[in-house]
Design a protein around this motif. Structure first.
Motif, PDB file in Angstrom:
ATOM      1  N   VAL A  81       0.842  -1.209   0.000  1.00 53.40           N
ATOM      2  CA  VAL A  81       0.000   0.000   0.000  1.00 53.40           C
ATOM      3  C   VAL A  81       0.870   1.249   0.000  1.00 53.40           C
ATOM      4  O   VAL A  81       0.615   2.195  -0.748  1.00 53.40           O
ATOM      5  CB  VAL A  81      -0.943  -0.007   1.225  1.00 53.40           C
ATOM      6  CG1 VAL A  81      -1.676   1.323   1.341  1.00 53.40           C
ATOM      7  CG2 VAL A  81      -1.959  -1.144   1.107  1.00 53.40           C
ATOM      8  N   ALA A  82       1.937   1.247   0.831  1.00 54.11           N
ATOM      9  CA  ALA A  82       2.806   2.424   0.933  1.00 54.11           C
ATOM     10  C   ALA A  82       3.511   2.709  -0.392  1.00 54.11           C
ATOM     11  O   ALA A  82       3.696   3.875  -0.771  1.00 54.11           O
ATOM     12  CB  ALA A  82       3.830   2.231   2.050  1.00 54.11           C
ATOM     13  N   LYS A  83       3.899   1.659  -1.099  1.00 57.61           N
ATOM     14  CA  LYS A  83       4.609   1.838  -2.373  1.00 57.61           C
ATOM     15  C   LYS A  83       3.656   1.911  -3.568  1.00 57.61           C
ATOM     16  O   LYS A  83       4.096   1.982  -4.714  1.00 57.61           O
ATOM     17  CB  LYS A  83       5.589   0.678  -2.570  1.00 57.61           C
ATOM     18  CG  LYS A  83       6.674   0.642  -1.504  1.00 57.61           C
ATOM     19  CD  LYS A  83       7.664  -0.469  -1.735  1.00 57.61           C
ATOM     20  CE  LYS A  83       8.522  -0.208  -2.924  1.00 57.61           C
ATOM     21  NZ  LYS A  83       9.583  -1.209  -3.087  1.00 57.61           N
ATOM     22  N   GLN A  84       2.326   1.859  -3.277  1.00 54.68           N
ATOM     23  CA  GLN A  84       1.297   1.992  -4.309  1.00 54.68           C
ATOM     24  C   GLN A  84       1.444   0.934  -5.398  1.00 54.68           C
ATOM     25  O   GLN A  84       1.267   1.193  -6.583  1.00 54.68           O
ATOM     26  CB  GLN A  84       1.349   3.392  -4.914  1.00 54.68           C
ATOM     27  CG  GLN A  84       1.096   4.502  -3.907  1.00 54.68           C
ATOM     28  CD  GLN A  84       1.208   5.892  -4.490  1.00 54.68           C
ATOM     29  OE1 GLN A  84       1.536   6.050  -5.665  1.00 54.68           O
ATOM     30  NE2 GLN A  84       0.930   6.901  -3.694  1.00 54.68           N
ATOM     31  N   GLU A  85       1.779  -0.304  -4.986  1.00 49.82           N
ATOM     32  CA  GLU A  85       1.895  -1.400  -5.928  1.00 49.82           C
ATOM     33  C   GLU A  85       0.578  -2.141  -6.099  1.00 49.82           C
ATOM     34  O   GLU A  85       0.488  -3.067  -6.912  1.00 49.82           O
ATOM     35  CB  GLU A  85       3.000  -2.364  -5.474  1.00 49.82           C
ATOM     36  CG  GLU A  85       4.384  -1.761  -5.578  1.00 49.82           C
ATOM     37  CD  GLU A  85       5.470  -2.821  -5.563  1.00 49.82           C
ATOM     38  OE1 GLU A  85       5.127  -4.017  -5.627  1.00 49.82           O
ATOM     39  OE2 GLU A  85       6.654  -2.439  -5.491  1.00 49.82           O
ATOM     40  N   ILE A  86      -0.434  -1.773  -5.308  1.00 43.64           N
ATOM     41  CA  ILE A  86      -1.786  -2.301  -5.503  1.00 43.64           C
ATOM     42  C   ILE A  86      -2.756  -1.130  -5.489  1.00 43.64           C
ATOM     43  O   ILE A  86      -2.482  -0.092  -4.909  1.00 43.64           O
ATOM     44  CB  ILE A  86      -2.161  -3.333  -4.405  1.00 43.64           C
ATOM     45  CG1 ILE A  86      -2.050  -2.697  -3.010  1.00 43.64           C
ATOM     46  CG2 ILE A  86      -1.318  -4.585  -4.510  1.00 43.64           C
ATOM     47  CD1 ILE A  86      -2.503  -3.627  -1.901  1.00 43.64           C
ATOM     48  N   THR A  87      -3.899  -1.300  -6.152  1.00 45.46           N
ATOM     49  CA  THR A  87      -4.883  -0.231  -6.237  1.00 45.46           C
ATOM     50  C   THR A  87      -5.663  -0.137  -4.935  1.00 45.46           C
ATOM     51  O   THR A  87      -5.606  -1.033  -4.089  1.00 45.46           O
ATOM     52  CB  THR A  87      -5.847  -0.490  -7.403  1.00 45.46           C
ATOM     53  OG1 THR A  87      -6.597  -1.687  -7.121  1.00 45.46           O
ATOM     54  CG2 THR A  87      -5.094  -0.664  -8.713  1.00 45.46           C
TER      55      THR A  87
END
Length: 557
Positions: A81-87
């Motif tokens: 979530v922190a690295k925005q690798e999932i929506t």
């Protein structure tokens, strides 16, 4: 005459088609980029969901397996979530942290009946144990708790140093001509710091590959340096304080920051109390890119020692033959400036002479009315003492496995006395205890090679003072009974010079944490030119803070 039909909406149609293609390409690219880690997150979610649905069928081993999965899945979810690798939608659907909280709640609701049965069994067992054994078992009964999760990144930013001049940071997301790929890493944690970090990587440059090895051969790295704190690695504009370098064949240095190579995350906040352990991570296998780090428990800091002072074999000597010691070493190691560390650790110790009764005249101060007492006897014949020592500033000589510390310590001593007032009707005997204090600076040389042996050598300069108010048969203890209580000045107000050498041997690191403890010590009293030697030999219950050798991560699996 032919008629040409003009398509009025052709530009708009082409524009819409272009937008659709861009959306498709972007979505497809994101899916390819995140599919591996998203799939792993989905597997964690399914595993925990299935356990929730079949909770009544789970064994204790199955439940422990789910708790272990939660300790890894929670930080992994926060990381994605922190690295925005999932929506955001995927984050809501596969929120394993929320799922783990529900599982814990179900487990707590199911505990009462089980705990009641365990309490009856424990009560029967406790009746067969001593009070001390029950107390120790209760304090250290807690389950293993995860301090955080250490994660290894595959592609990391780096900078190239040529002829002492630093180049700009190379980011694999922006510059495809150069890339640093991390293959494997080994980390050895001891007393809240990484004493050994070994990283194997491959440097890609203009179609060529070169293997590089990074090693912290100058100084240890505190656990705080592993923190993940950037939402996106491509936003990085400057290097971290803690860096490692490796030489290329072209004599250039490739420099990486510790918190680019590793991420230390925890879904319940950071905890820097790390158990002594060895961890191996590998980017070639996704399941081996992360490892839960165990939190250090209370009794990992505590050491109990039963020892004998060999000089007490002669009954006329003031040394006690049988003694007990309790030590509590708290390593901090929160931050260091390369080889220098401020307030690295503090140590508290308490010693008691087990044969401290008034039956043996060599174990207490005996005097009659009119006699005077040597001030140094308060230390030589003490039956209880306790000390607190703080390492103020420390310099690390990593090649020698040595930490040299300048610190300050304070201690108190309790000493028994017997005063005999002779009279015709019979002797009047007064017995009691008096207290003294010492304080002063010290220099400590701490040797911690990665073997089953450790040693400390300490030189101290202390001021020894009587700190009690006693009046015996009309005589003031401090002013009329004690003699030679003056202090001297030499860099520091003092009347004691001390040297102490402690030795620790871990007898079997594969089965136990205890081992042999020995001490050679001597204290010199400057006003009277007297010396108090000590030769200790005994057994220590826990040497994990004093010996840098233990089971490796592989051995425990």
């Amino acid at each position: 005459m032919s008629v040409v039909k003009i398509k009025k909406h052709q530009p708009m149609k082409n524009f819409m088609i272009s937008i659709a293609l861009l959306v498709f390409i972007f979505s497809y690219g994101q899916e390819v980029k995140d599919s591996t880690r998203l799939k792993e997150l989905m597997n964690y979610h399914k595993k925990i969901s299935d356990a929730m649905e079949n909770y009544n069928r789970l064994s204790d081993t199955d439940k422990q397996d789910i708790f272990t999965a939660c300790s890894v899945a929670g930080p992994f979810y926060d990381y994605l979530v922190a690295k925005q690798e999932i929506t955001m939608m995927e984050a809501d659907i596969y929120n394993v942290g929320l799922l783990c909280d529900r599982f814990k709640k179900v487990e707590e609701e199911a505990k009462p009946e089980t705990e009641e049965r365990e309490t009856e069994e424990d009560y029967e067992d406790e009746n067969e144990q001593s009070e001390g054994q029950v107390l120790l078992a209760t304090v250290d009964k807690g389950t293993t708790v995860s301090s955080g999760t250490l994660m290894l990144n595959k592609d990391v930013p780096f900078k190239r140093v040529t002829d002492g001049r630093e180049g700009q940071i190379k980011n694999f997301l922006e510059d495809k001509s150069e890339k640093l790929e991390i293959k494997e890493a080994f980390v050895h944690f001891f007393n809240n710091k990484a004493t050994t970090i070994f990283i194997q990587a491959v440097y890609h440059s203009n179609g060529t590959e070169e293997k590089l090895t990074f090693l912290n051969n100058e100084y240890s790295i505190p656990i705080r340096a592993f923190n993940f704190y950037r939402p996106d690695r491509k936003d990085r504009t400057k290097t971290n304080t803690y860096e490692l370098a490796a030489k290329t064949k072209g004599k250039e240095s490739i420099v990486v920051a510790i918190n680019d190579v590793f991420d230390y995350v925890n879904n319940n906040g950071f905890n820097y109390s790390v158990a002594n352990t060895e961890v191996t991570l590998n980017t070639q296998d996704e399941s081996k890119t992360r490892k839960a780090i165990i939190q250090r428990r209370f009794f990992d800091f505590f050491t109990g020692v039963v020892y004998s002072d060999l000089l007490g074999v002669n009954s006329e000597n003031s040394n006690s033959l049988l003694n007990a010691q309790a030590s509590l070493l708290i390593p901090m190691n929160q931050k260091n400036s390369r080889k220098w560390t401020a307030t690295r650790q503090f140590l508290t110790t308490a010693n008691i002479a087990l044969n401290n009764s008034f039956d043996d005249e060599s174990r207490f101060i005996g005097f009659t009315d009119g006699d005077e007492v040597n001030h140094f006897d308060l230390l030589r014949k003490n039956n209880l003492n306790a000390r607190i020592a703080l390492d103020i500033i420390t310099y690390e000589s990593k090649g020698w496995f040595l930490n040299t510390s300048l610190g300050f310590s304070g201690a108190f001593y309790r000493t028994g006395f017997r005063n005999t007032l002779e009279a015709e009707a019979g002797d009047n005997i007064t017995e009691g205890q008096v207290f003294s204090l010492t304080y002063g600076p010290y220099i400590n040389f701490e040797f911690r090679p990665q073997t089953n042996f450790g040693a400390d050598i300490t030189f101290s300069l202390e001021n020894f003072t009587f700190n009690d108010s006693q009046e015996i048969n009309g005589r003031d203890f401090a002013n009329e009974i004690l003699v030679n209580d003056e202090s001297q000045d030499f860099l520091f107000k003092h009347n004691l010079l001390g040297v102490t050498a402690n030795f620790y041997w871990l007898t079997d690191q594969n089965k136990r944490t205890g081992g042999i403890y020995a001490r050679l010590a001597a204290t010199y009293h400057t006003p009277t030119s007297s010396i108090f030697p000590q030769v200790f030999v005994g057994y220590a219950t826990n040497l994990t803070s004093f010996v840098n050798k233990f089971n490796s991560d592989k051995d425990k699996q």
